[in-house]
Design a protein around this motif. Structure first.
Motif, short mmCIF file in Angstrom:
data_model
loop_
_atom_site.label_atom_id
_atom_site.label_comp_id
_atom_site.label_asym_id
_atom_site.label_seq_id
_atom_site.Cartn_x
_atom_site.Cartn_y
_atom_site.Cartn_z
N MET A 17 49.19 45.80 25.63
CA MET A 17 49.17 46.21 24.38
C MET A 17 50.84 46.26 24.16
SD MET A 17 48.64 49.84 22.66
CE MET A 17 49.94 50.81 23.49
N ILE A 93 39.30 49.68 21.89
CA ILE A 93 40.69 49.40 21.12
C ILE A 93 40.55 49.99 19.85
CG2 ILE A 93 41.84 47.32 20.25
CD1 ILE A 93 40.92 45.73 22.92
N GLN A 97 43.33 52.42 18.26
CA GLN A 97 44.08 52.03 17.13
C GLN A 97 44.10 53.00 16.00
OE1 GLN A 97 42.17 48.39 16.27
NE2 GLN A 97 43.92 46.99 16.56
N PHE A 108 51.06 47.53 16.48
CA PHE A 108 50.43 47.40 18.08
C PHE A 108 49.79 46.11 17.94
CE2 PHE A 108 51.02 51.98 16.86
CZ PHE A 108 51.71 52.32 17.87
N PHE A 110 47.04 44.14 20.40
CA PHE A 110 46.19 44.17 21.66
C PHE A 110 45.65 43.01 22.20
CE2 PHE A 110 46.10 48.42 19.72
CZ PHE A 110 45.81 49.29 20.48
N ASP A 160 45.54 41.99 14.02
CA ASP A 160 46.90 41.90 14.56
C ASP A 160 47.81 40.98 13.99
OD1 ASP A 160 46.10 44.13 16.16
OD2 ASP A 160 45.59 42.47 17.68
#
Length: 277
Positions: A17, A93, A97, A108, A110, A160
């Protein structure tokens, strides 16, 4: 109509991460945010056996990184039958989050440890897919990257999404008032030497100890190099030799955002937008 190959994604078992903070964040701020993130994850998810973060560049700088990005490795319990918070890594995950939304001002990303490194080696981008835009004007590149990121976020399955940060690093900027320099009979070269000597240091001579020789370097003491006011109050000799005036009388000194990083491919400036699938 074009041929293609499909390689299934290898599950490495653990999570990599990245915490991306505001451009120009200090080391102490980065450490604090990393510790807060670590405390949230380890206290809420028993599946996480340990977590470690890395800030900045290692002794072998094959992976240059600024102080405002932290690499975190989340080591998970290998026996998924013992998991209690989630039944799959994707679900875990997602829940991580959700918990990290309490951290303000940080993004962030991942991925997986080996996958992250290979993505960086192959494309210079940490995410699965990279869209690169080339040009000379950094302001235009930054604007277009943000526009691309907004479009990509509307695509189902895009996660992301991140536009590469190229600006926003605060810099102390000194703009000399040339009319005042002419009035006092000073040159920009002389003032630059004053500023450079005071804050970076400059050779003032050589010291000999037997056969050894050392450069004698002068600069301000550490306590006088702490703030922008120290630069504004730097006194400059006038040509008459009997008068001094502060630098703030000769220049506009302020904090202004500057470029944070300039990325290149084959000498061309570029900015990238990364997205995980």
């Amino acid at each position: 109509t074009m041929g293609g190959e499909f390689i299934p994604k290898l599950d490495e078992g653990d999570i990599a991460m990245q915490i991306i903070m505001k451009p120009g964040s200090s080391l102490s701020e980065s450490i604090k945010v990393s510790e807060d993130v670590e405390n949230i994850i380890t206290s809420n998810f028993p599946e996480v056996k340990t977590m470690v973060g890395r800030i900045g560049v290692s002794e072998i700088p094959t992976d240059p990184m600024p102080m405002d990005i932290s690499d975190c490795f989340i080591i998970l319990e290998k026996d998924m039958d013992k998991w209690t918070s989630a039944s799959t890594k994707a679900e875990l995950i997602e829940k991580i989050q959700g918990k990290l939304k309490s951290i303000i001002g940080a993004n962030f990303i991942f991925t997986q440890p080996v996958e992250l490194r290979f993505n960086e080696l192959l494309t210079g981008v940490r995410e699965d897919v990279a869209i690169k835009l080339y040009g000379n004007d950094l302001d235009v590149l930054a604007t277009k990257a943000e526009e691309m990121a907004k479009i990509i976020q509307t695509v189902d399955g895009a996660a992301d999404v991140r536009a590469e940060a190229t600006e926003g690093l605060p810099q102390i900027t000194v703009n000399y008032q040339r009319s005042k320099l002419a009035k006092y009979g000073l040159s920009i070269d002389k003032l630059n030497r004053y500023v450079s000597t005071a804050f970076a240091g400059a050779d003032a001579g050589i010291i000999f100890e037997g056969e050894k020789r050392f450069d004698l370097v002068v600069r301000f003491a550490a306590k006088n190099r702490q703030s922008i006011d120290d630069l504004k109050n730097l006194f400059v000799d006038l040509p008459n030799g009997s008068t001094q005036i502060p630098l703030s009388e000769l220049a506009d000194i302020s904090y202004k955002p500057g470029p944070m990083q300039i990325s290149r491919d084959n000498t061309y400036r570029r900015v990238s937008v990364g997205v995980n699938v």
